[in-house]
Design an enzyme around this catalytic site. Structure first.
Site, PDB file in Angstrom:
ATOM      1  N   ASN A  54       0.819  -1.317   0.500  1.00 26.83           N
ATOM      2  CA  ASN A  54       0.298   0.052  -0.237  1.00 26.83           C
ATOM      3  C   ASN A  54       0.544   1.215   0.004  1.00 26.83           C
ATOM      4  OD1 ASN A  54       0.523   0.834   3.404  1.00 26.83           O
ATOM      5  ND2 ASN A  54      -0.140  -1.125   3.142  1.00 26.83           N
ATOM      6  N   LYS A  76     -11.216  -4.662  17.807  1.00 26.17           N
ATOM      7  CA  LYS A  76     -10.239  -4.615  18.396  1.00 26.17           C
ATOM      8  C   LYS A  76      -9.561  -5.264  19.695  1.00 26.17           C
ATOM      9  CE  LYS A  76      -8.709  -3.882  13.789  1.00 26.17           C
ATOM     10  NZ  LYS A  76      -8.277  -5.094  12.536  1.00 26.17           N
TER      11      LYS A  76
END
Length: 423
Positions: free
Chosen positions: A237, A370
């Site tokens: 990325n 998370k």
């Protein structure tokens, strides 16, 4: 009575050389002595008379001074110092230092010294980003020199980016850190003899201040990961690593022991930071777990969500007229979620989330999924990835703070302030 520390200040040729005057004042106010070596190009910006008046010592400018060689050999100049500081360190001076060139007094002293050297770069952003400069910075680190990362901001040439000389109080903090800290002999807040402190209100932890993260271990990830497909192709990325590196620098400035797990980026290691280089998500996960325990973990890295199920040993050839064979992908480990469940979970766990829409909504969902303490969500719909600025939402169980678009070093400083308040 303790002998005062001795600083040898080498001043290179650049517009930022004018800041050496304030740095000398701060060194003197800290109870140290300072001798100045002024390069020929540095003399185009500041005069020996000014430096001599401020330092209360003779200023040395040439290798060929018979008087200096009689009274004090140029080798002795550097060896009597407790720290050699090159400020500003121009691209040319850094190149000579990395190449071992000794063609004037400054470079001869640097080649002959066995004293620790702190270089403080200042140059145009394009010069800083040039591969040659980055190679030189890397070589200097290998050689054991300390290179203080430059600031980002507007430059005298009209451009914006990394390459600005850090303000003198920040340089003074770095000097004190490498001399073992300070005892309150210098005051860098409020008004100085040169006017308002340019870092007033900023988390610049001055020599006379308690370094609030001293004794804390901060674990940071930064940059992208690369997931190989074959020997020449990979999944990745656009993360530059700049935000994570800026946070690492700010944490080290605050006195923390910092471990920076970095994906493949071409950035200099911040001063005082232990860097672990990795490439893939699996390597990053192993490095993160290997760095535990940590008091604070800040997961800034943009980890690839998927990797190729198998890596081709040879380059995959394109066959004309054939459809591309499907690429089998498998999911990478979720490093942040895994850290939240780890038996050595950090006391404060912060995740970063790159979003292009519904920033707060998606960030709050990730906070729950998370199981971390904060999510720092940044809008990457523009040029944030690889850019010099960032706009973030700090999402916690108590609410959301929205910060305006700021230079990434300033985002890092504000985040460290918030962390310090939290702990």
């Amino acid at each position: 009575m303790t002998e005062p520390k001795h600083i040898l200040l080498i001043i290179g040729g650049g517009i930022a050389a004018y800041k050496s005057s304030e740095l000398i004042r701060l060194i003197k106010k800290a109870g140290m002595t300072v001798r100045c070596v002024l390069t020929e190009s540095g003399g185009q910006f500041v005069t020996p008379m000014t430096l001599a008046a401020l330092s209360e010592n003779e200023v040395h400018t040439t290798l060929w001074s018979l008087k200096d060689e009689t009274e004090m050999g140029h080798i002795q100049l550097s060896r009597e110092a407790d720290l050699v500081v090159v400020c500003p360190a121009t691209a040319n001076l850094l190149a000579k230092m990395a190449g071992g060139i000794a063609d004037d007094l400054a470079t001869t002293l640097l080649l002959a010294t066995d004293t620790q050297v702190l270089a403080v770069p200042a140059m145009n952003v394009r010069m800083w980003d040039h591969p040659a400069t980055q190679r030189n910075i890397e070589q200097l680190g290998v050689d054991g020199l300390i290179v203080m990362p430059p600031d980002e901001g507007d430059m005298a040439c009209g451009e914006f980016g990394p390459g600005r000389l850090p303000e003198p109080p920040a340089v003074m903090t770095e000097i004190m850190r490498h001399l073992g800290g300070g005892d309150g002999s210098s005051t860098l807040t409020g008004e100085t003899e040169l006017g308002p402190n340019p870092l007033e209100g900023q988390p610049a932890f001055a020599p006379d201040q308690h370094r609030p993260l001293h004794g804390k271990h901060v674990l940071i990830t930064a940059g992208p990961t690369r997931e190989p497909i074959d020997p020449v192709r990979y999944i990745a990325n656009r993360s530059s690593g700049r935000q994570g590196f800026a946070i690492a620098a700010a944490a080290a400035e605050a006195g923390a022991q910092v471990t920076l797990v970095a994906g493949p980026v071409h950035l200099p290691t911040p001063a005082g930071v232990m860097r672990v280089d990795v490439e893939t998500a699996l390597e990053m996960e192993a490095a993160v777990h290997g760095a535990l325990p940590a008091d604070i973990a800040i997961m800034v890295a943009a980890v690839a969500d998927w990797r190729a199920d198998s890596r081709a040993e040879q380059k995959i050839k394109k066959q004309k007229g054939d459809a591309l064979a499907p690429l089998e992908l498998i999911e990478n480990p979720d490093i942040l979620a895994g850290l939240a469940q780890h038996e050595k979970r950090p006391g404060l766990l912060i995740g970063f989330a790159a979003e292009t829409e519904k920033i707060e909504e998606h960030a709050r969902a990730k906070l729950v999924k998370k199981a971390c303490d904060w999510i720092v969500a940044n809008d990457v719909s523009g040029d944030v990835m690889g850019g010099a600025e960032n706009s973030v939402h700090i999402v916690t169980a108590d609410g959301t703070e929205i910060w305006e678009r700021l230079p990434k070093p300033e985002v890092a400083r504000r985040l460290l302030r918030k962390i310090i308040e939290e702990i």
